[in-house]
Design a protein around this motif. Sequence first.
Motif, PDB file in Angstrom:
ATOM      1  N   SER A   1       2.298   8.376   7.134  1.00 26.55           N
ATOM      2  CA  SER A   1       1.677   9.623   7.596  1.00 26.55           C
ATOM      3  C   SER A   1       0.557  10.092   6.680  1.00 26.55           C
ATOM      4  O   SER A   1      -0.243  10.956   7.063  1.00 26.55           O
ATOM      5  CB  SER A   1       2.746  10.716   7.709  1.00 26.55           C
ATOM      6  OG  SER A   1       3.342  10.957   6.437  1.00 26.55           O
ATOM      7  N   ARG A   2       0.474   9.528   5.469  1.00 28.15           N
ATOM      8  CA  ARG A   2      -0.603   9.919   4.557  1.00 28.15           C
ATOM      9  C   ARG A   2      -1.946   9.303   4.956  1.00 28.15           C
ATOM     10  O   ARG A   2      -2.999   9.742   4.490  1.00 28.15           O
ATOM     11  CB  ARG A   2      -0.244   9.492   3.127  1.00 28.15           C
ATOM     12  CG  ARG A   2       0.935  10.245   2.545  1.00 28.15           C
ATOM     13  CD  ARG A   2       1.431   9.650   1.249  1.00 28.15           C
ATOM     14  NE  ARG A   2       2.062   8.336   1.451  1.00 28.15           N
ATOM     15  CZ  ARG A   2       2.789   7.704   0.522  1.00 28.15           C
ATOM     16  NH1 ARG A   2       2.976   8.282  -0.656  1.00 28.15           N
ATOM     17  NH2 ARG A   2       3.329   6.532   0.780  1.00 28.15           N
ATOM     18  N   VAL A   3      -1.914   8.309   5.829  1.00 27.80           N
ATOM     19  CA  VAL A   3      -3.135   7.632   6.265  1.00 27.80           C
ATOM     20  C   VAL A   3      -3.802   8.468   7.352  1.00 27.80           C
ATOM     21  O   VAL A   3      -3.227   8.706   8.412  1.00 27.80           O
ATOM     22  CB  VAL A   3      -2.818   6.216   6.787  1.00 27.80           C
ATOM     23  CG1 VAL A   3      -4.071   5.565   7.360  1.00 27.80           C
ATOM     24  CG2 VAL A   3      -2.228   5.370   5.672  1.00 27.80           C
TER      25      VAL A   3
ATOM     26  N   ILE B   1       0.835  -1.205   0.000  1.00 29.57           N
ATOM     27  CA  ILE B   1       0.000   0.000   0.000  1.00 29.57           C
ATOM     28  C   ILE B   1       0.868   1.253   0.000  1.00 29.57           C
ATOM     29  O   ILE B   1       0.546   2.251  -0.668  1.00 29.57           O
ATOM     30  CB  ILE B   1      -0.973  -0.038   1.197  1.00 29.57           C
ATOM     31  CG1 ILE B   1      -1.970  -1.190   0.980  1.00 29.57           C
ATOM     32  CG2 ILE B   1      -1.700   1.295   1.362  1.00 29.57           C
ATOM     33  CD1 ILE B   1      -2.958  -1.397   2.080  1.00 29.57           C
ATOM     34  N   LYS B   2       1.973   1.213   0.716  1.00 27.92           N
ATOM     35  CA  LYS B   2       2.898   2.357   0.660  1.00 27.92           C
ATOM     36  C   LYS B   2       3.377   2.592  -0.770  1.00 27.92           C
ATOM     37  O   LYS B   2       3.399   3.725  -1.263  1.00 27.92           O
ATOM     38  CB  LYS B   2       4.108   2.103   1.571  1.00 27.92           C
ATOM     39  CG  LYS B   2       3.872   2.339   3.034  1.00 27.92           C
ATOM     40  CD  LYS B   2       5.227   2.330   3.756  1.00 27.92           C
ATOM     41  CE  LYS B   2       5.112   2.862   5.160  1.00 27.92           C
ATOM     42  NZ  LYS B   2       6.411   3.178   5.739  1.00 27.92           N
ATOM     43  N   TYR B   3       3.764   1.502  -1.424  1.00 31.38           N
ATOM     44  CA  TYR B   3       4.258   1.630  -2.801  1.00 31.38           C
ATOM     45  C   TYR B   3       3.148   2.117  -3.721  1.00 31.38           C
ATOM     46  O   TYR B   3       3.384   2.926  -4.628  1.00 31.38           O
ATOM     47  CB  TYR B   3       4.813   0.286  -3.276  1.00 31.38           C
ATOM     48  CG  TYR B   3       5.514   0.376  -4.609  1.00 31.38           C
ATOM     49  CD1 TYR B   3       6.827   0.822  -4.697  1.00 31.38           C
ATOM     50  CD2 TYR B   3       4.860   0.018  -5.786  1.00 31.38           C
ATOM     51  CE1 TYR B   3       7.481   0.918  -5.917  1.00 31.38           C
ATOM     52  CE2 TYR B   3       5.494   0.108  -7.018  1.00 31.38           C
ATOM     53  CZ  TYR B   3       6.800   0.551  -7.079  1.00 31.38           C
ATOM     54  OH  TYR B   3       7.443   0.656  -8.292  1.00 31.38           O
TER      55      TYR B   3
ATOM     56  N   LEU C   1       0.614   6.421  -7.035  1.00 33.54           N
ATOM     57  CA  LEU C   1      -0.462   7.369  -7.314  1.00 33.54           C
ATOM     58  C   LEU C   1       0.062   8.801  -7.299  1.00 33.54           C
ATOM     59  O   LEU C   1      -0.375   9.643  -8.107  1.00 33.54           O
ATOM     60  CB  LEU C   1      -1.583   7.198  -6.289  1.00 33.54           C
ATOM     61  CG  LEU C   1      -2.371   5.880  -6.353  1.00 33.54           C
ATOM     62  CD1 LEU C   1      -3.425   5.839  -5.255  1.00 33.54           C
ATOM     63  CD2 LEU C   1      -3.020   5.682  -7.717  1.00 33.54           C
ATOM     64  N   GLU C   2       1.004   9.092  -6.413  1.00 32.90           N
ATOM     65  CA  GLU C   2       1.612  10.429  -6.400  1.00 32.90           C
ATOM     66  C   GLU C   2       2.394  10.681  -7.679  1.00 32.90           C
ATOM     67  O   GLU C   2       2.344  11.784  -8.243  1.00 32.90           O
ATOM     68  CB  GLU C   2       2.517  10.580  -5.180  1.00 32.90           C
ATOM     69  CG  GLU C   2       1.767  10.769  -3.870  1.00 32.90           C
ATOM     70  CD  GLU C   2       2.685  11.160  -2.728  1.00 32.90           C
ATOM     71  OE1 GLU C   2       3.869  10.758  -2.770  1.00 32.90           O
ATOM     72  OE2 GLU C   2       2.230  11.851  -1.808  1.00 32.90           O
ATOM     73  N   ARG C   3       3.124   9.658  -8.152  1.00 32.20           N
ATOM     74  CA  ARG C   3       3.871   9.817  -9.409  1.00 32.20           C
ATOM     75  C   ARG C   3       2.924  10.076 -10.575  1.00 32.20           C
ATOM     76  O   ARG C   3       3.187  10.933 -11.420  1.00 32.20           O
ATOM     77  CB  ARG C   3       4.724   8.576  -9.671  1.00 32.20           C
ATOM     78  CG  ARG C   3       5.954   8.451  -8.790  1.00 32.20           C
ATOM     79  CD  ARG C   3       6.895   7.369  -9.275  1.00 32.20           C
ATOM     80  NE  ARG C   3       6.342   6.038  -9.074  1.00 32.20           N
ATOM     81  CZ  ARG C   3       6.541   5.300  -7.983  1.00 32.20           C
ATOM     82  NH1 ARG C   3       7.264   5.797  -6.977  1.00 32.20           N
ATOM     83  NH2 ARG C   3       6.031   4.103  -7.875  1.00 32.20           N
ATOM     84  N   ARG C   4       1.827   9.343 -10.604  1.00 33.39           N
ATOM     85  CA  ARG C   4       0.868   9.516 -11.702  1.00 33.39           C
ATOM     86  C   ARG C   4       0.172  10.871 -11.624  1.00 33.39           C
ATOM     87  O   ARG C   4      -0.200  11.445 -12.659  1.00 33.39           O
ATOM     88  CB  ARG C   4      -0.159   8.385 -11.690  1.00 33.39           C
ATOM     89  CG  ARG C   4       0.425   7.056 -12.150  1.00 33.39           C
ATOM     90  CD  ARG C   4      -0.545   5.893 -12.020  1.00 33.39           C
ATOM     91  NE  ARG C   4       0.076   4.672 -12.481  1.00 33.39           N
ATOM     92  CZ  ARG C   4      -0.072   4.146 -13.703  1.00 33.39           C
ATOM     93  NH1 ARG C   4      -0.844   4.750 -14.588  1.00 33.39           N
ATOM     94  NH2 ARG C   4       0.538   3.027 -14.040  1.00 33.39           N
TER      95      ARG C   4
END
Length: 550
Positions: free
Chosen positions: A402-404, A316-318, A323-326
């Motif tokens: 930390s994004r969760v 899930i981290k990956y 998703l951030e890269r996209r």
Amino acid sequence: MRKFKRLKVALCAIGGWMSLSVVSRPVWGAERVFLTYGILERSISVSSLEAYARTGTLDSDLYVYSQYVTPEQLQTLRKALLTRADLTPIAVSQFLYTQQGEILLRRLGQIIQPDSRDTGFFAIRAALILASADPEGLTALNVLRKFPTRGLRVDLQRSLDIAGELGNLINQTNRATQTIAQLSNTETTPLPGGAIPDLSVRGAYGFQKEALRLVDRSRGFVQALGRERVFPVDVYLPVARRQPLSASIPVVVISHGLGSDRGTFRYLAEHLASHGFAVAVPEHPGSNAKQLQALVGGTVNEVTSPSEFIDRPLDIKYLLDELERRANTDSRYQRLNIKQVGLLGQSFGGYTVMALAGAPINFQQLQRSCQPAEIDRTLNLSLLLQCRAGALPPISYNLSDSRVKAIIAINPITSSVFGQAAIAQIETPTMIITGNADTVAPALPEQIQPFTWLKAPERYLALIDRGTHFSALQEGDAQGVPLPPEVIGEAPNVARRYVNALGLAFFQTYLANRSDYRPYLSAAYARTLSQDPLRLNLVQSLTVAQLNGE
């Protein structure tokens, strides 16, 4: 006094017959079943059981016992003797040679033994495999006919001890259910005026589904030889129809349970997407339906690897990194808010999302809970999975993210892999959904008591009365191990409705910052949703003293 003893032995015999529904037999086969209770011993011929199962005829052997039971109980016995488990000999053999299978065999071997009175471990395993290979299939009667000794002994004292332990757990769970229902009924928070919305129905948006294939080459410290981790992801992107999309689209990630796949929560992904959420559903390759198929096919020799306790959160981290890269390169992803993500997971997925929310693996608790004596007497099947984590190097793994910002855990496994000290470290808003008829991850030790350990100020416990471990699941994309309706439980469509409604209210409140949805995270709204046969109760606080009736 003599009459009382006869009655006690007869009642014990019924308990023994129930034990036989999980056994089998080979070579020449058992001719008699000996029911022992201390110094007392009675026997019944296998031919008598077979005659009754096939024709309903009670001979003199069975008649003496039939006087002490009801006709309904006799019919239950008849059905149990002939009910077939639709499993191949390869599937049975592969599972029984795993660590989890051998633990279950040791437990059964304390109750069911050959006439030598040695452990029944090897005899039971042989009988189960041979019965599953027989044209008649894996039935309790066929197990008896395949048992490798002429006599089979059932220790009724030990059977009754286990039945007593199970009865205590059931009684404690029922008391906890009553406490939660009473607390829920006393909540007086009013709902907003006007018509009460049904949050379980589809929203105003359409959605597009995209299949991704992710390749993470950074798993060397977990997997041997630095092998890459390849896993598929389904992404559901909302599409504007009757109203425009938000400039910042909240994201939810769903983590499936052991032996499931990304299709088992397809209904929820589509529901959330129709309300404006982007939903990503990864498939964890070491603990999905294909892993169980590989176990059955003989290409792997374990239900799941201990490394899966690390790999799942890292998946899930990956995925969030991807998703951030996209979002930087693909216009369809630019509106996604990856800085505030919600997670939902079921069973092993429940562990996964709680780990990402800040609960570390508790190796000290695992060491205490996973002693052989503890495992051999446990009624908690999920402990067999949790103890796999104890094989990992006892170091500190960086699994939180930390994004969760909010999590929902459905039937999570928690008691040993986390324990109180780890669960108390979760600070994000948390909802736990449990069913009090869960026989895999029992509600009281795995969800209800762990809820009392949470320190997060925003927390919710939703209890589905008569809900099972599988109530919230729909049929997945891959063909897994078939589950009979009795295991799935009643009205799974009702449980899925609850998940849709509560999931939407929770993520609208804590991800989309929609304060108008907060009133629907309440006991009052749960009562409007609740329907037979699966009644729903929701509480926002619960203490150990309340569970103990103090």
